[in-house]
Motif scaffolding. Sequence first.
Motif, PDB file in Angstrom:
ATOM      1  N   CYS A 187       0.794  -1.227   0.000  1.00 15.65           N
ATOM      2  CA  CYS A 187       0.000   0.000   0.000  1.00 15.65           C
ATOM      3  C   CYS A 187       0.829   1.280   0.000  1.00 15.65           C
ATOM      4  N   GLY A 188       2.075   1.207   0.381  1.00 13.57           N
ATOM      5  CA  GLY A 188       2.918   2.390   0.409  1.00 13.57           C
ATOM      6  C   GLY A 188       2.762   3.230   1.658  1.00 13.57           C
ATOM      7  N   ARG A 189       1.540   3.513   2.053  1.00 14.16           N
ATOM      8  CA  ARG A 189       1.277   4.283   3.259  1.00 14.16           C
ATOM      9  C   ARG A 189       0.074   3.689   3.968  1.00 14.16           C
ATOM     10  N   ALA A 190      -0.033   3.968   5.256  1.00 12.96           N
ATOM     11  CA  ALA A 190      -1.112   3.375   6.039  1.00 12.96           C
ATOM     12  C   ALA A 190      -1.467   4.287   7.206  1.00 12.96           C
ATOM     13  N   ILE A 191      -2.647   4.062   7.735  1.00 15.54           N
ATOM     14  CA  ILE A 191      -3.112   4.759   8.929  1.00 15.54           C
ATOM     15  C   ILE A 191      -2.714   3.946  10.150  1.00 15.54           C
ATOM     16  N   ALA A 192      -2.113   4.603  11.126  1.00 15.35           N
ATOM     17  CA  ALA A 192      -1.840   3.988  12.419  1.00 15.35           C
ATOM     18  C   ALA A 192      -2.847   4.519  13.422  1.00 15.35           C
ATOM     19  N   LYS A 193      -3.526   3.608  14.144  1.00 17.29           N
ATOM     20  CA  LYS A 193      -4.519   4.045  15.121  1.00 17.29           C
ATOM     21  C   LYS A 193      -4.471   3.129  16.335  1.00 17.29           C
ATOM     22  N   PRO A 194      -4.836   3.638  17.513  1.00 26.06           N
ATOM     23  CA  PRO A 194      -4.913   2.768  18.687  1.00 26.06           C
ATOM     24  C   PRO A 194      -6.007   1.723  18.511  1.00 26.06           C
ATOM     25  N   VAL A 195      -5.747   0.507  18.945  1.00 31.11           N
ATOM     26  CA  VAL A 195      -6.736  -0.566  18.836  1.00 31.11           C
ATOM     27  C   VAL A 195      -8.005  -0.212  19.594  1.00 31.11           C
ATOM     28  N   ASP A 196      -7.877   0.494  20.720  1.00 33.32           N
ATOM     29  CA  ASP A 196      -9.035   0.845  21.534  1.00 33.32           C
ATOM     30  C   ASP A 196      -9.232   2.351  21.625  1.00 33.32           C
ATOM     31  N   GLY A 197      -8.804   3.092  20.616  1.00 33.17           N
ATOM     32  CA  GLY A 197      -8.839   4.549  20.686  1.00 33.17           C
ATOM     33  C   GLY A 197     -10.225   5.132  20.509  1.00 33.17           C
ATOM     34  N   VAL A 198     -10.389   6.356  21.021  1.00 31.28           N
ATOM     35  CA  VAL A 198     -11.628   7.122  20.858  1.00 31.28           C
ATOM     36  C   VAL A 198     -11.267   8.580  20.625  1.00 31.28           C
ATOM     37  N   GLY A 199     -12.228   9.356  20.113  1.00 34.50           N
ATOM     38  CA  GLY A 199     -12.051  10.799  19.995  1.00 34.50           C
ATOM     39  C   GLY A 199     -11.014  11.237  18.993  1.00 34.50           C
ATOM     40  N   SER A 200     -10.750  10.414  17.980  1.00 32.54           N
ATOM     41  CA  SER A 200      -9.789  10.758  16.921  1.00 32.54           C
ATOM     42  C   SER A 200      -8.380  10.995  17.451  1.00 32.54           C
ATOM     43  N   ALA A 201      -8.074  10.444  18.627  1.00 30.72           N
ATOM     44  CA  ALA A 201      -6.762  10.661  19.240  1.00 30.72           C
ATOM     45  C   ALA A 201      -5.738   9.667  18.708  1.00 30.72           C
ATOM     46  N   SER A 202      -4.499  10.153  18.536  1.00 30.16           N
ATOM     47  CA  SER A 202      -3.339   9.308  18.195  1.00 30.16           C
ATOM     48  C   SER A 202      -3.507   8.579  16.870  1.00 30.16           C
TER      49      SER A 202
END
Length: 406
Positions: free
Chosen positions: A155-170
Amino acid sequence: MNAVCADGPDEDCPRNGSDGSVLVIIGANPTVARAAASLPGELVHVQLPGAPALDSGTRVLTADFRDLPAFLAFTDEALRPLRPTAVVSLTEFGLEPAALAARRLGVTGVDPAVVHATRDKLAMRRILEREAPHLNPAFAAGDDAEAVDRLFAACGRAIAKPVDGVGSASIALVDGVDAVPADRRTAATLFEQFAEGREFSVEALSGGGRHTVIGIAEKGTADGFVEVSHMMPPPSLDPRRQELVARAVGELLDAIGLTDGPSHTEVMVDGDKTVVIETHTRLGGDGIADLVQLTTGVEWRRAALGWAIGAEVRRTTAAAAAAATVFLTARPGRVAAVAPQPALAQGRVHAWEVSVRPGDEVRPLRSSADRLGMAVLTAAGTEACVAAVAELTARPVVTTAPEPHL
């Protein structure tokens, strides 16, 4: 997907039917509590210690529902004697406690396994990989080095996000595997293929495995993925694609096993392709419930609670053809001035709230908590709503001065 329920009995409307019920609501804010007040039967609110006070006359119990072992003991000691009909929640950190309490008491609630599948983003991806892979982007768990390498190679690039995140944080866009920070290569991070297109939020109510779309909002985001606007109806989604989105959400909800209760699902639409971003067993935040009520007449907060005791979905005349929430932002620094509520050339301001004053600090926009206030706009149509959002977004409501260098 079914048409939205209207006033009066309707065999297509999700309901269980009961009077003299006892509904336990976990973690309601004052707005949700006011919506609940019109439901039939008895209400019991369970609030965190120090939570904002609810209207006088409301029965309120206090417990730290974030401490699950202690809360389940509280369930046995304080809730079981009340013989509740159902236990529900509309707040993110109350969803799992409410589901577990309902299961423990043998009463109506959302299945704890379904709640877990929505709060654990990796678990949801794995379910969709088995049941509806066409709704998934490519993904990899952060602690699976080989899978992460394969994802970036493809894919070249990807989104990193917390597995249990909320509120668009991190949430961050990572341009290449070499740019992945070491602290993201853990089980706490999920990597996903960057999905192209426009993003939408879908509110739905399920009953007996049938899913009814209540409303679809088009989302605007800042560069860091923080949500800065929602518009309903969605200007960029024609009726045919709205039906495609509704069908995709139904497939998602079937896959995770949600049969009863509200849901808020975020999807990316590119042409006729719909990709699921995430889903929740609650209604959407950011004033989306107000947009639903303004544009459809459905009292969405009430419906999202009342399903559990069989309350009818109440719907009045829509107040506006289109509506939007717009979040106020500004450059980092100290607040120098706050402009008054404006008059708009198209549309009007239905509600206005600014949460900062001169002298307050404005942080970089990294999560929903960094936003500075919210306006609810109404308009005569979607084009006028788009223009009103653009006009307000262009106005410097909050102006800042840079922090002096020490």
